[in-house]
Scaffold this motif. Structure first.
Motif, PDB file in Angstrom:
ATOM      1  N   MET A  86       1.137  39.276  69.493  1.00  0.00           N
ATOM      2  CA  MET A  86       2.571  39.171  69.674  1.00  0.00           C
ATOM      3  C   MET A  86       3.228  40.549  69.587  1.00  0.00           C
ATOM      4  O   MET A  86       2.698  41.479  68.997  1.00  0.00           O
ATOM      5  CB  MET A  86       3.162  38.232  68.630  1.00  0.00           C
ATOM      6  N   TYR A  87       4.408  40.631  70.217  1.00  0.00           N
ATOM      7  CA  TYR A  87       5.215  41.848  70.193  1.00  0.00           C
ATOM      8  C   TYR A  87       5.358  42.346  68.749  1.00  0.00           C
ATOM      9  O   TYR A  87       5.472  41.563  67.810  1.00  0.00           O
ATOM     10  CB  TYR A  87       6.600  41.567  70.795  1.00  0.00           C
ATOM     11  N   GLY A  88       5.301  43.652  68.585  1.00  0.00           N
ATOM     12  CA  GLY A  88       5.436  44.239  67.249  1.00  0.00           C
ATOM     13  C   GLY A  88       4.120  44.433  66.526  1.00  0.00           C
ATOM     14  O   GLY A  88       4.035  45.256  65.622  1.00  0.00           O
ATOM     15  N   TYR A  89       3.104  43.672  66.919  1.00  0.00           N
ATOM     16  CA  TYR A  89       1.788  43.780  66.279  1.00  0.00           C
ATOM     17  C   TYR A  89       0.854  44.630  67.135  1.00  0.00           C
ATOM     18  O   TYR A  89       0.525  44.250  68.259  1.00  0.00           O
ATOM     19  CB  TYR A  89       1.149  42.404  66.091  1.00  0.00           C
ATOM     20  N   ASP A  90       0.428  45.757  66.597  1.00  0.00           N
ATOM     21  CA  ASP A  90      -0.547  46.624  67.280  1.00  0.00           C
ATOM     22  C   ASP A  90      -1.932  46.220  66.775  1.00  0.00           C
ATOM     23  O   ASP A  90      -2.474  46.777  65.828  1.00  0.00           O
ATOM     24  CB  ASP A  90      -0.249  48.089  66.947  1.00  0.00           C
ATOM     25  N   VAL A  91      -2.497  45.196  67.416  1.00  0.00           N
ATOM     26  CA  VAL A  91      -3.742  44.568  66.941  1.00  0.00           C
ATOM     27  C   VAL A  91      -4.957  45.294  67.511  1.00  0.00           C
ATOM     28  O   VAL A  91      -4.992  45.626  68.700  1.00  0.00           O
ATOM     29  CB  VAL A  91      -3.779  43.071  67.332  1.00  0.00           C
ATOM     30  N   PHE A 126       6.533  43.920  77.831  1.00  0.00           N
ATOM     31  CA  PHE A 126       7.343  43.552  76.663  1.00  0.00           C
ATOM     32  C   PHE A 126       6.628  43.992  75.381  1.00  0.00           C
ATOM     33  O   PHE A 126       7.220  44.610  74.496  1.00  0.00           O
ATOM     34  CB  PHE A 126       7.544  42.033  76.689  1.00  0.00           C
ATOM     35  N   HIS A 127       5.340  43.674  75.307  1.00  0.00           N
ATOM     36  CA  HIS A 127       4.541  44.035  74.131  1.00  0.00           C
ATOM     37  C   HIS A 127       4.421  45.558  74.001  1.00  0.00           C
ATOM     38  O   HIS A 127       4.570  46.116  72.913  1.00  0.00           O
ATOM     39  CB  HIS A 127       3.154  43.394  74.211  1.00  0.00           C
ATOM     40  N   ARG A 128       4.147  46.217  75.116  1.00  0.00           N
ATOM     41  CA  ARG A 128       3.971  47.668  75.085  1.00  0.00           C
ATOM     42  C   ARG A 128       5.231  48.349  74.562  1.00  0.00           C
ATOM     43  O   ARG A 128       5.179  49.247  73.743  1.00  0.00           O
ATOM     44  CB  ARG A 128       3.626  48.183  76.485  1.00  0.00           C
ATOM     45  N   ARG A 129       6.378  47.866  75.019  1.00  0.00           N
ATOM     46  CA  ARG A 129       7.638  48.474  74.573  1.00  0.00           C
ATOM     47  C   ARG A 129       7.838  48.258  73.066  1.00  0.00           C
ATOM     48  O   ARG A 129       8.350  49.129  72.356  1.00  0.00           O
ATOM     49  CB  ARG A 129       8.810  47.876  75.348  1.00  0.00           C
ATOM     50  N   ALA A 148      14.805  37.722  58.818  1.00  0.00           N
ATOM     51  CA  ALA A 148      15.760  36.974  59.640  1.00  0.00           C
ATOM     52  C   ALA A 148      15.612  37.332  61.113  1.00  0.00           C
ATOM     53  O   ALA A 148      15.611  36.453  61.988  1.00  0.00           O
ATOM     54  CB  ALA A 148      17.186  37.253  59.166  1.00  0.00           C
ATOM     55  N   VAL A 149      15.458  38.610  61.406  1.00  0.00           N
ATOM     56  CA  VAL A 149      15.301  39.055  62.796  1.00  0.00           C
ATOM     57  C   VAL A 149      13.985  38.533  63.379  1.00  0.00           C
ATOM     58  O   VAL A 149      13.947  38.030  64.510  1.00  0.00           O
ATOM     59  CB  VAL A 149      15.366  40.592  62.890  1.00  0.00           C
ATOM     60  N   ALA A 150      12.898  38.659  62.608  1.00  0.00           N
ATOM     61  CA  ALA A 150      11.587  38.207  63.089  1.00  0.00           C
ATOM     62  C   ALA A 150      11.607  36.718  63.424  1.00  0.00           C
ATOM     63  O   ALA A 150      11.071  36.294  64.453  1.00  0.00           O
ATOM     64  CB  ALA A 150      10.516  38.501  62.042  1.00  0.00           C
ATOM     65  N   LEU A 151      12.232  35.914  62.556  1.00  0.00           N
ATOM     66  CA  LEU A 151      12.271  34.469  62.797  1.00  0.00           C
ATOM     67  C   LEU A 151      13.159  34.138  63.996  1.00  0.00           C
ATOM     68  O   LEU A 151      12.791  33.300  64.828  1.00  0.00           O
ATOM     69  CB  LEU A 151      12.771  33.738  61.553  1.00  0.00           C
ATOM     70  N   ALA A 152      14.314  34.797  64.084  1.00  0.00           N
ATOM     71  CA  ALA A 152      15.200  34.543  65.225  1.00  0.00           C
ATOM     72  C   ALA A 152      14.488  34.881  66.533  1.00  0.00           C
ATOM     73  O   ALA A 152      14.568  34.132  67.517  1.00  0.00           O
ATOM     74  CB  ALA A 152      16.480  35.359  65.077  1.00  0.00           C
ATOM     75  N   ALA A 153      13.778  36.016  66.552  1.00  0.00           N
ATOM     76  CA  ALA A 153      13.055  36.426  67.757  1.00  0.00           C
ATOM     77  C   ALA A 153      11.928  35.454  68.082  1.00  0.00           C
ATOM     78  O   ALA A 153      11.700  35.114  69.252  1.00  0.00           O
ATOM     79  CB  ALA A 153      12.506  37.845  67.587  1.00  0.00           C
ATOM     80  N   SER A 154      11.223  34.976  67.052  1.00  0.00           N
ATOM     81  CA  SER A 154      10.106  34.053  67.296  1.00  0.00           C
ATOM     82  C   SER A 154      10.609  32.715  67.823  1.00  0.00           C
ATOM     83  O   SER A 154       9.952  32.084  68.660  1.00  0.00           O
ATOM     84  CB  SER A 154       9.282  33.849  66.026  1.00  0.00           C
ATOM     85  N   ILE A 194       0.834  36.246  64.558  1.00  0.00           N
ATOM     86  CA  ILE A 194       0.212  37.490  65.014  1.00  0.00           C
ATOM     87  C   ILE A 194      -0.309  37.312  66.444  1.00  0.00           C
ATOM     88  O   ILE A 194      -0.147  38.184  67.300  1.00  0.00           O
ATOM     89  CB  ILE A 194      -0.978  37.881  64.107  1.00  0.00           C
ATOM     90  N   LEU A 195      -0.964  36.185  66.676  1.00  0.00           N
ATOM     91  CA  LEU A 195      -1.563  35.880  67.984  1.00  0.00           C
ATOM     92  C   LEU A 195      -1.068  34.521  68.460  1.00  0.00           C
ATOM     93  O   LEU A 195      -1.141  33.534  67.734  1.00  0.00           O
ATOM     94  CB  LEU A 195      -3.090  35.815  67.880  1.00  0.00           C
ATOM     95  N   THR A 196      -0.562  34.450  69.662  1.00  0.00           N
ATOM     96  CA  THR A 196      -0.226  33.181  70.294  1.00  0.00           C
ATOM     97  C   THR A 196       0.199  33.480  71.735  1.00  0.00           C
ATOM     98  O   THR A 196      -0.196  34.497  72.301  1.00  0.00           O
ATOM     99  CB  THR A 196       0.856  32.399  69.508  1.00  0.00           C
TER     100      THR A 196
END
Length: 637
Positions: A424-429, A14-17, A266-272, A403-405
């Motif tokens: 988290m998804y979207g973050y390339d840490v 999921f994260h990789r995608r 809005a998208v980020a919060l809905a996804a979280s 960012i991390l959880t």
């Protein structure tokens, strides 16, 4: 190459995608909200590090938080306001919240507030503050919430930076039974500010007398009565228009306005809410934060409401009227997801633990904690006491969401004591060497950084200062365009991160670099210690030495000097054993309380300044000035 977290195969994929197929991934997440007009481009990244998400799409935060739920959830609770300071509670359904938001929006429009205008909100934790935020979002005005009770000169600098057309405030807030008049602070701030607002809208709670400025000050109750039947349609905004600015601390005196967009947020919060918090429509979410902070924006107001959940807005502390109030609210409102801060839990550690088991917490699925590092003893104590999963999460005002959880909504994953989790998804840490920028491996200390583009929901820029945005966040790691969190961290072999403290809170003792977090963790593991702060203090011989300030569970343990010395030696022995003699603090001072902001963050910079005989700096947010004075006396010896 991105560093994909392990620990769960489904989540790893999921994260990789989310990193390798950003367009496909975020197109799917964007379906979690309503769009008035579809977006034409998922991501525009032709001017790094600036991002534009869901380009050309039109949406609205207020519509997604309120209007879209009216058909299915209109008569269900949306906003639950509870104040243990004034002993009042009121529940607003989604329909009632919709009506109150339109009334507030009509008031603002009557004062000439239009799309793109700024509205500064300086309010206590009352329902009208939520109406104000949602009303601004509804009509396309940019809100800037300033923590209620901020000192006048700090408020003035924010007024000058935001240049609001209208300021919304109240006569007073309340804290631990004490009234905090806001109006005199606001009047003085407006006097100091070069920019003068057109109007000031005031909610009179009857807590403190206030002088009105004729021609400028408006009474909310009277204005609301004029607009009881208001019908204010949603203003559809392009995804990248500005939703709000929120000021965060910087290294200079000039406030730094974190600027947020509409659609990406809005998208980020809905996804979280789906993937991280696992919240469902019709359930209840309880964040014990304040709307003056980013957690209040994301997870008191917008996030839960976007998910169709009722949200509790709490004016009070964790120990008033007693140490069971938080759990009492969980039982009464059948809370399923709760979000608090480690500081609040440490406060409860000093209370009777039986409060943790007095209430029916069967609806509560998890307690999320964030705000500062969660130490292992505190995590173990609350987990055992509640019998519920404790999920740490790490993020910043700048990012708007974690960012991390652990993303339990994607795949159940084990938590690890002392770790907020995995990227988290979207973050390339990445973990990078501070001097060379090279990537580091497992169990190596480095700066926690994010390779841009930053995901949806993160800051667009610093309000009015693109140059400062780039210089502050993207130029600190040599030779690499990466977002620096300014936090040290390590990553274990399974991809779990451990945050060690700010890069500027690292103590350099005779060439050894030590994170304050590591020493604090060690000291906290001593059975007598309830809470601790460690700072680096200048030392002629070693460059810096660690200085510790500990709050005891039972202060009577050190009733005489001999007992104090004995306990100090014991605590140092714990550090010696766990971290080695190089990490041993020069002193462990015992104090009644640590100096903190009203949101519960320890004022480490001020503690350090007192230890070094310097001016402690801006103390406008300090909860109790007496704590710093006691600390000063202890240091003097």
């Amino acid at each position: 190459m991105s560093q994909t977290p392990s620990g769960g195969k489904a989540y790893a994929a999921f994260h990789r995608r989310s990193i390798e197929d950003r367009e496909g991934f975020w197109t799917e997440q964007a379906a979690l909200i309503d769009w008035h007009k579809p977006f034409e481009q998922v991501l525009q990244y032709d001017n790094p590090p600036f991002t534009r998400w869901f380009v050309g799409g039109q949406t609205n935060l207020c519509h997604n938080a309120v209007d879209r739920h009216l058909a299915a959830l209109g008569d269900q609770p949306a906003l639950i306001w509870v104040s243990t300071e004034v002993d009042q509670e009121k529940v607003y359904t989604f329909r009632q919240l919709h009506e109150e938001t339109m009334r507030m929006a009509a008031i603002l429009q009557a004062q000439g507030v239009q799309r793109g205008d700024r509205v500064l909100i300086y309010m206590p934790m009352i329902a009208e503050a939520a109406f104000a935020m949602l009303a601004c979002a509804r009509i396309g005005a940019i809100h800037s919430v300033v923590f209620g009770g901020f000192a006048s000169h700090s408020l003035a600098s924010r007024i000058d930076d935001a240049q609001p057309k209208v300021i919304i405030s109240a006569d007073a807030g309340a804290r631990v039974g004490k009234t905090i008049p806001y109006k005199p602070l606001l009047d003085e701030a407006i006097r100091l500010a070069a920019h003068k607002p057109g109007k000031v809208l005031l909610v009179d709670r009857g807590l403190a007398a206030m002088e009105r400025v004729p021609g400028r000050d408006l009474d909310y109750a009277a204005e609301r009565a004029r607009h009881l039947q208001a019908q204010v349609p949603v203003t559809w905004l392009e995804s990248n228009e500005i939703s709000y600015t929120l000021y965060t601390s910087g290294t200079t005196g000039k406030p730094k306005g974190v600027q947020r967009d509409v659609g990406g947020y809005a998208v980020a919060l809905a996804a979280s809410m789906k993937h991280i918090f696992c919240g469902n429509p019709g359930e209840t979410y309880f964040s014990s934060s304040d709307i003056g902070w980013v957690v209040g924006h994301s997870y008191i107001i917008y996030g839960p409401l976007i998910a169709g959940m009722a949200t509790i807005m709490y004016e009070g502390t964790p120990v008033r009227p007693d140490a069971g109030i938080l759990w009492q609210l969980v039982e009464r409102y059948k809370v399923t997801v709760m979000f608090s801060a480690p500081t609040a839990i440490r406060v409860l550690k000093k209370q009777d633990p039986s409060y943790l088991t007095r209430y029916d917490l069967s609806t509560l699925r998890a307690l999320f904690l964030a705000g500062e590092p969660l130490d292992e003893p505190t995590s173990e104590w609350i987990s055992k006491g509640l019998g519920k999963p404790i999920i740490d999460n790490y993020w910043q005002t700048e990012t708007g969401w974690p960012i991390l959880t652990i993303a339990a909504g994607v795949e159940p994953m084990a938590t690890r004591l002392g770790s907020p989790g995995v990227p988290m998804y979207g973050y390339d840490v990445r973990l990078l060497h501070e001097a060379t920028g090279e990537e580091l491996g497992s169990n190596e200390k480095g700066v926690v950084a994010i390779v841009p583009p930053l995901p949806p929901g993160c800051m667009q820029t610093v309000w009015g200062d693109d140059t400062r945005f780039v210089k502050t966040y993207f130029e600190s790691v040599p030779g690499k365009l990466v977002y620096s969190t300014f936090d040290w961290g390590v990553r274990d072999q399974d991809g779990y991160y451990f945050i060690l403290g700010r890069t500027d809170d690292v103590i350099n003792v005779a060439g050894h670099r030590l994170g304050t977090r590591e020493i604090e963790e060690s000291i906290s593991s001593h059975a007598a210690v309830a809470e601790v702060a460690v700072v680096g203090v200048a030392d002629q011989l070693k460059g810096q030495v660690a200085m510790a300030f500990a709050v005891l569970k039972d202060p009577a343990q050190i009733s005489d000097p001999q007992a104090r010395l004995k306990l100090e030696g014991e605590v140092m022995g714990v550090v010696d054993k766990q971290l080695g003699a190089v990490a041993r603090p020069a002193r462990v001072h015992f104090v009644n309380a640590l100096p903190k902001t009203r949101s519960g963050k320890v004022l480490r910079r001020s503690i350090q300044a007192v230890c070094e005989g310097r001016d402690p700096g801006d103390l406008t947010t300090i909860e109790d000035p007496v704590t710093l004075e006691q600390l000063r006396q202890v240091v003097k010896g």
